[in-house]
Write an enzyme that holds these catalytic residues in place. Structure first.
Site, PDB file in Angstrom:
ATOM      1  N   GLN A  38       0.829  -1.174  -0.082  1.00  0.00           N
ATOM      2  CA  GLN A  38      -0.227  -0.080  -0.006  1.00  0.00           C
ATOM      3  C   GLN A  38       0.940   1.254  -0.020  1.00  0.00           C
ATOM      4  OE1 GLN A  38      -2.637  -1.953   3.112  1.00  0.00           O
ATOM      5  NE2 GLN A  38      -3.976  -0.487   2.399  1.00  0.00           N
ATOM      6  N   ARG A  96       3.994   0.159  12.750  1.00  0.00           N
ATOM      7  CA  ARG A  96       3.599  -1.035  12.266  1.00  0.00           C
ATOM      8  C   ARG A  96       3.447  -0.822  10.490  1.00  0.00           C
ATOM      9  NH1 ARG A  96      -2.162  -4.045  11.288  1.00  0.00           N
ATOM     10  NH2 ARG A  96      -1.216  -5.722  10.281  1.00  0.00           N
ATOM     11  N   HIS A 141       1.307  -9.294   4.607  1.00  0.00           N
ATOM     12  CA  HIS A 141      -0.177  -8.415   4.557  1.00  0.00           C
ATOM     13  C   HIS A 141      -0.387  -8.455   3.114  1.00  0.00           C
ATOM     14  CE1 HIS A 141      -2.000  -4.841   6.397  1.00  0.00           C
ATOM     15  NE2 HIS A 141      -2.684  -4.759   5.322  1.00  0.00           N
ATOM     16  N   ASN A 185      -1.616 -10.860   8.497  1.00  0.00           N
ATOM     17  CA  ASN A 185      -2.447  -9.790   8.678  1.00  0.00           C
ATOM     18  C   ASN A 185      -4.120 -10.220   8.018  1.00  0.00           C
ATOM     19  OD1 ASN A 185      -3.454  -6.904   9.164  1.00  0.00           O
ATOM     20  ND2 ASN A 185      -3.872  -6.857   7.169  1.00  0.00           N
ATOM     21  N   GLU A 186      -4.910 -10.001   8.902  1.00  0.00           N
ATOM     22  CA  GLU A 186      -6.508 -10.385   8.534  1.00  0.00           C
ATOM     23  C   GLU A 186      -6.532 -11.750   7.586  1.00  0.00           C
ATOM     24  OE1 GLU A 186      -8.390  -6.949   6.880  1.00  0.00           O
ATOM     25  OE2 GLU A 186      -8.006  -5.679   8.850  1.00  0.00           O
ATOM     26  N   ASN A 326      -7.809  -5.877  14.774  1.00  0.00           N
ATOM     27  CA  ASN A 326      -8.023  -4.970  13.852  1.00  0.00           C
ATOM     28  C   ASN A 326      -9.453  -4.450  13.861  1.00  0.00           C
ATOM     29  OD1 ASN A 326      -5.283  -5.251  12.924  1.00  0.00           O
ATOM     30  ND2 ASN A 326      -5.944  -5.605  11.025  1.00  0.00           N
ATOM     31  N   TYR A 328     -13.011  -1.920  12.949  1.00  0.00           N
ATOM     32  CA  TYR A 328     -13.461  -0.922  12.314  1.00  0.00           C
ATOM     33  C   TYR A 328     -15.063  -0.537  12.659  1.00  0.00           C
ATOM     34  CZ  TYR A 328      -9.205  -0.658   9.581  1.00  0.00           C
ATOM     35  OH  TYR A 328      -7.884  -0.293   9.323  1.00  0.00           O
ATOM     36  N   GLU A 398      -5.100  -2.159  14.396  1.00  0.00           N
ATOM     37  CA  GLU A 398      -5.677  -1.173  13.261  1.00  0.00           C
ATOM     38  C   GLU A 398      -7.093  -0.620  13.856  1.00  0.00           C
ATOM     39  OE1 GLU A 398      -6.245  -2.198   8.898  1.00  0.00           O
ATOM     40  OE2 GLU A 398      -4.320  -3.393   9.124  1.00  0.00           O
TER      41      GLU A 398
HETATM   42  C1  NOJ Z   1      -7.461  -3.471   6.699  1.00  0.00           C
HETATM   43  C2  NOJ Z   1      -6.153  -3.883   6.090  1.00  0.00           C
HETATM   44  O1  NOJ Z   1      -5.237  -4.714   7.090  1.00  0.00           O
HETATM   45  C3  NOJ Z   1      -5.533  -2.458   5.489  1.00  0.00           C
HETATM   46  O2  NOJ Z   1      -4.703  -2.976   4.779  1.00  0.00           O
HETATM   47  C4  NOJ Z   1      -6.561  -1.769   5.048  1.00  0.00           C
HETATM   48  O3  NOJ Z   1      -6.029  -0.764   4.092  1.00  0.00           O
HETATM   49  C5  NOJ Z   1      -7.515  -1.122   6.015  1.00  0.00           C
HETATM   50  N1  NOJ Z   1      -8.047  -2.160   6.612  1.00  0.00           N
HETATM   51  C6  NOJ Z   1      -8.494  -0.302   5.747  1.00  0.00           C
HETATM   52  O4  NOJ Z   1      -9.592  -0.890   5.163  1.00  0.00           O
END
Ligand code: NOJ
Length: 490
Positions: A38, A96, A141, A185-186, A326, A328, A398
């Protein structure tokens, strides 16, 4: 009243804590996050190998909202010192970031280490430490080397060896200075999005098989990488390692949906956590049962949810030093009605458990619009994890808010603030939470959203070849929170 004022008021009233101070415990740490694909750019410099996101964005630009890619992104491959200066201005305790597997190991295998890749990450790590900023490093990631994808990627059980070999190289090169690691990650974004929904790299639609093979192999790969650290490096370097899960908090839509909400949590959190963090290990029993029934309904003679052997259960169980989360937002669930058409998880409903997803009208949706903002859900989620997996250390790896890029990002400030208040409440209630990470340090390539969705404390001008970074209002807010080690009293 704006949405965030409603939430702040709600948080305050719910605890009648207005007169207490909002100071974080001593030693609590604040950070910010990015990931390699990213932000780095430099997708093909030196001997860097191609990753699945390079391939995906180059061959399927129509799947990215603005047709863009991470070829240059924030150009952090060249501008990492500027990034560190910005972190210093924020006062971050840690940063991170992730290592690009194909930058370090150009062909994915550990027989060839890129000198340029090793140099880049050594410089970044040393540069951070010189400024007193700890590196928190994610090994994976989402940017799998393409030639490993050509061999089946996460659906090939050999990925556990490939990944742990890569992890070993990273620990040997950087483990003397990196004390906080995340393997993966995720997982849900790695298995469910591409294989359930056919979106994101590698974009292979295979909900009955791909998702589950990926899920199981990923847990084994994580466990193997953890055990490599444990057995070969821990005594020498004394670091900590886990994986980071994306968790949505699920609330029942109606009084009748309590069990379904619990099942949805098991589906989302449990499929990627139960094997690692629960006392008994393995799949969440309720999910394993449903998957077997679903397989039979679809005409398979046995479950296509791959069982674990007892040996595998023991191998994965307990491979963590903390729980990384993480977070949201939240979702509502209700049982689907007879014949109701369901969208694919995770961009619609949850067909596997026959659940429809929705949002409470009072939960504001952000522009990404896949979840509702419900900060209390974070605290509920933490309690759920503690109750189900036991008392352990928690890190928020996150949490962040997307906008279209305006410099005065009051929405983001309020989003961070209300989540930090929930974190303080959770700590007061006995949750051992030690780190909070904003996603993201700066605007970056937001996967299928391209550059239109902005998460940064710093704005990045992607039209300027120099990729200048400019602090948003949220940067000043976060710097103040870090400096005061406290939120303002309301
Ligand atoms: C999850 C991810 O780990 C990250 O790569 C992404 O940009 C953010 N959340 C926001 O969507």
């Amino acid at each position: 009243m704006a949405w965030y004022q409603v939430l702040v008021l709600g948080a305050l009233l719910s605890v009648s804590w207005c007169t207490e101070d909002w100071t974080f415990p001593p030693g609590f740490k604040f950070g910010a996050a990015t990931s390699a694909y990213q932000v780095e750019g430099a997708w093909n410099v030196s001997d860097k190998g191609e990753s699945i996101w390079d391939r995906y964005t180059h061959t399927r630009p129509e799947d990215i909202a603005d047709g863009s890619n991470g070829d240059v992104a924030c150009d952090s491959y060249n501008l990492w010192q500027t990034d560190i200066d910005n972190m210093v201005d924020l006062g971050l305790h840690y940063y991170r970031f992730s290592i690009s597997w194909s930058r370090l190991l150009p062909n994915g295998f550990a027989n060839k280490i890129s000198e340029d890749g090793a140099r880049y990450y050594n410089n970044l790590i040393d540069g951070l430490l010189e400024k007193g900023i700890e590196p928190l490093v994610t090994l994976y990631h989402w940017d799998l080397p393409q030639n490993l994808q050509d061999l089946g990627g996460w659906t090939n059980p050999l990925i556990a060896d490939w990944f742990s070999d890569y992890a070993r190289v990273a620990y040997s090169l950087f483990g003397d200075r990196v004390k906080m690691w995340l393997t993966i990650n995720e997982p849900m974004a790695i298995c469910d999005v591409p294989y359930n929904a056919g979106a994101w790299a590698p974009g292979i639609l295979s909900p009955d098989h791909g998702t589950h093979l990926c899920n199981k192999n990923l847990l084994l790969a994580h466990a193997k990488a953890y055990r490599v650290y444990d057995e070969e490096f821990r005594a020498m370097y004394n670091g900590e390692i886990s994986l980071s899960n994306i968790l949505f908090w699920f609330e029942p839509w109606t009084e009748d949906d309590h069990d379904l909400a619990e099942l949805a949590i098991q589906y989302c959190a449990g499929r990627y956590s139960h094997a690692i963090y629960s006392k008994e290990g393995g799949w969440p029993p309720a999910i394993e049962k449903i998957m077997e029934e679903n397989s039979k309904k679809k005409g398979y003679s046995k479950s296509n949810f791959p069982a674990f052997t007892q040996e595998e259960i023991e191998f994965i169980k307990g491979t963590f030093d903390y729980f990384a989360l993480n977070f949201y937002g939240a979702m509502l669930v209700r049982a689907a009605e007879e014949g109701e058409q369901l969208g694919p998880w995770p961009f619609g409903d949850i067909p596997d458990i026959n659940a429809v997803i929705g949002y409470r009208p009072e939960w504001p949706e952000n522009i990404v619009s896949i979840l509702g903002i419900y900060p209390e859900g974070l605290r509920k989620q933490l309690h759920w994890l503690k109750e189900n997996y036991g008392d352990m250390k928690f890190l928020i790896t996150e949490n962040g808010y997307p906008t279209r890029g305006e410099p005065n990002d009051q929405d983001r400030i309020e989003y961070i603030e209300v989540h930090l208040r929930e974190i303080l409440l959770a700590i007061k209630e006995g949750i051992n939470l030690t780190h909070y990470t904003v996603w993201s340090l700066m605007d970056n390539f937001e996967w299928a959203d391209g550059y239109g969705t902005r998460f940064g404390l710093y704005e990045v001008d992607f039209n300027d070849p120099l990729r200048p970074r400019t602090p948003r209002d949220s940067a000043a807010f976060y710097a103040k929170v870090i400096k005061n080690h406290a939120l303002d009293e309301e």
